[in-house]
Design an enzyme around this catalytic site. Sequence first.
Site, mmCIF file in Angstrom:
data_model
loop_
_atom_site.group_PDB
_atom_site.id
_atom_site.type_symbol
_atom_site.label_atom_id
_atom_site.label_comp_id
_atom_site.label_asym_id
_atom_site.label_seq_id
_atom_site.Cartn_x
_atom_site.Cartn_y
_atom_site.Cartn_z
ATOM 1 N N HIS A 556 8.624 -3.539 -0.206
ATOM 2 C CA HIS A 556 9.365 -2.713 0.740
ATOM 3 C C HIS A 556 8.548 -2.593 2.017
ATOM 4 O O HIS A 556 7.400 -3.028 2.093
ATOM 5 C CB HIS A 556 9.596 -1.317 0.146
ATOM 6 C CG HIS A 556 8.314 -0.570 -0.106
ATOM 7 N ND1 HIS A 556 7.471 -0.870 -1.170
ATOM 8 C CD2 HIS A 556 7.699 0.426 0.581
ATOM 9 C CE1 HIS A 556 6.405 -0.078 -1.126
ATOM 10 N NE2 HIS A 556 6.515 0.722 -0.075
ATOM 11 N N ASP A 558 7.668 0.554 5.070
ATOM 12 C CA ASP A 558 7.617 2.012 5.024
ATOM 13 C C ASP A 558 8.489 2.717 6.055
ATOM 14 O O ASP A 558 8.740 3.916 5.906
ATOM 15 C CB ASP A 558 6.166 2.490 5.176
ATOM 16 C CG ASP A 558 5.344 2.229 3.925
ATOM 17 O OD1 ASP A 558 5.955 2.040 2.854
ATOM 18 O OD2 ASP A 558 4.107 2.206 4.009
ATOM 19 N N HIS A 628 5.183 -4.863 1.593
ATOM 20 C CA HIS A 628 4.132 -4.784 0.577
ATOM 21 C C HIS A 628 4.702 -4.227 -0.722
ATOM 22 O O HIS A 628 5.765 -3.617 -0.745
ATOM 23 C CB HIS A 628 2.973 -3.896 1.060
ATOM 24 C CG HIS A 628 3.402 -2.499 1.428
ATOM 25 N ND1 HIS A 628 4.038 -2.214 2.628
ATOM 26 C CD2 HIS A 628 3.326 -1.315 0.757
ATOM 27 C CE1 HIS A 628 4.306 -0.923 2.690
ATOM 28 N NE2 HIS A 628 3.903 -0.355 1.569
ATOM 29 N N ARG A 638 -3.951 4.253 -12.749
ATOM 30 C CA ARG A 638 -4.317 3.920 -11.368
ATOM 31 C C ARG A 638 -4.021 5.121 -10.473
ATOM 32 O O ARG A 638 -2.879 5.575 -10.378
ATOM 33 C CB ARG A 638 -3.505 2.710 -10.903
ATOM 34 C CG ARG A 638 -3.655 2.306 -9.441
ATOM 35 C CD ARG A 638 -2.565 1.305 -9.126
ATOM 36 N NE ARG A 638 -2.685 0.652 -7.842
ATOM 37 C CZ ARG A 638 -2.133 1.106 -6.710
ATOM 38 N NH1 ARG A 638 -1.470 2.252 -6.705
ATOM 39 N NH2 ARG A 638 -2.257 0.425 -5.593
#
Length: 726
Positions: A556, A558, A628, A638
């Site tokens: 996508h 941002d 990204h 994570r």
Amino acid sequence: MRVPAGRLLLLSVAVALGPCSPPAPFDLLYADGVRAYFAQDWARAAELLQRSVHGYARLQDARRQCQRGCQAEAGWALQGPPLGPPWESAFFGRVLQRAECLEECAGRRLDGQPSVHRAAAEIRRDFEAREPYNYLQVAFFKLKRLDEAVSSAHTFFVANPQHLQMREDMEKYQRMAGVKAESFRDLEAVPHWVAYEAGLHHYGADDYQQAVARLEESLSEGLLALQDCRALCEGLQEEEEKEEEEEEKTQLGLYESIAAHYIQVLKCRQKCVLDISTKPGRVSSVEDFIPSHFDLLQFAYGQVGNQTLAAECAATYLLFYPSDERMLEKMKQYQAALGAKASVVAREAIRSYIQRSLMEKKLIYYAVEHLGETFDDPDPWTPEELIPEGMKAIHREEQEKQRLEAPETEQQQQQQPRGLLPFEGVTITMDSQQLNGSQRVVMDRVLTESECKDVLRLAKAAGGSGDGYRGRRSPHTPHERFEGLTVLRALQLAEEGTVNWRDAKLLLQASEKSREIVESYFTPAKRLYFSFTHLVCRTAAEGEQEGRMDLSHPVHADNCLLDPEGNTCWKEPPAYIYRDYSAILYLNDDFQGGNLFFTEMDAVTVTAQVRPKCGRLVAFSSGGENPHGVWAVTRGRRCAIALWYTLSPEHSEQERAQAEELVKRKLAEQEESHLADKENAEAGRSAGDSPEPPAPKGRARSAGRRSKQYSESGVESKGLQPRDEL
């Protein structure tokens, strides 16, 4: 008008039903189909919903055909408009003939009952948004008609790309055994958009022969779609939009009412160019959709060696922009190649299109100037001399505003000087060139190992008390759990004693440090404001990783809606269009997968990857130049601080100000407590009560055991309030 290929399926349903009775109105079929859907009568729901879609298409086609036919049969084309003294009776005689023609045509095409096909505006909007396909895909799936379910889902998703449930359904279909790639077809595909995107693809691949063919097809189909749209402008007015004006209009005389209605029709016709240049499911249109075709075509024809058609397209482009220096220079080159005696003529169809459009604009601007109408001109090529004097200043201001607000080009961005980093020890690991893109950077040593552990402790202590998904399934994949915590929520939990106050404050400080670094590197002369700050942890779900093919976070951008097929990014809601820069501050690396990766606009070609580790900051501009995603986290947890920034103070993060105010209040309370402790200590020494200083308020005199518990759990006791050295 060409019928989309997917409609053949619906037409076959109509043929199967036979001519025994007049077709039911599409809105009634739709209502019955939805009722059958909720009654879980899947076969009947599928049949009725298909018939409703066909009925809506049939109605629209009838209206278009009638408008076209009656324009020729009862229009001005043969005899021209009346000019003599009895013009009024002659004019309205022709108007009445047109009305009779339309009524007769609609009755003939709609089986003598045109009035019963008038549906409410809300129902029409459902069909424009392809809502029936949302129901159809479920009905077909329940009936185990997988191919039709997938095509219905895809048809709906094309027009509603931000529909989260359908996004999940599409991902399931893509992973489902037995689903073929050709099942993902758009049953309502718009011919000129299909050709346009194919033309752009061939153009970008330097396949100019194919680009010419598809762009010419796009132009031809686009002009047909424009005619269809203009024909529908002469249909029924939107009753809902006119309710407020209805009372006023009943007081208008004959000519005032005619003028008001006619100007609305003209404005609708002008808006049609926006309709055909807006891809289904999008809000923003492609600027200069028709002129841009001729810009692309003149270059493509030149590349395939057809100088004659290249010159024709350049001359046609100059009809829109007669003083365009670049195209005038091209025309000189083409004329020189063809010879001085060669005649270059612009396309007559486009000349007629421009003349008609300018005539309509002239009437609209007259109404704006003298009748109080408003008009938002959709065409940037409208000559300034056509605009009324009183509006020219506003028009120039708008153009200047657009010029100032236009985003900087990539070349300008690359030429910006990079500022010095404001913190010692922070190092630049990879820049834009090493990351194979623009406006990208990776920095290390933004946080120490100890600071990373403290923020991780905060994330663990907050657990399900955060603001986000509280350990539930990730919104992006069923194979991971997702936890989120904002700065304000962290500080509120610290006040409640749920988490360590020092750790919560460190989250605030780490995000501010990152902001200063990103600002100094990318925008040293401009202030960056927080748009949103989020401590995010993604945990691989145990026992659900085998055969996994999805991503932790799909590709996508941002601040715009990524459109890989169109090779563009649409800067429009629901995207956060005010976000200018993004950053991720990583806290750990003890997990498998989870790398950040950048791609080309196609969302497939990976250009760079970044492996998370403690204290690593990756920052980049938020636009379509930096698509990204995140590879799947297949083992472990994570954690990172996700940060978004804006150059617009009006879009700054409101929770941030509340969090900073809360910290100030806490520091003031601690300072007040510290002063009170000092006064008590001095009073105690003067009284000679004890050689041992008294314990501060709220603190046990012997805190050794409680301190040990505090260090192991990371949770501060309500009664224990150590001073914050930071």
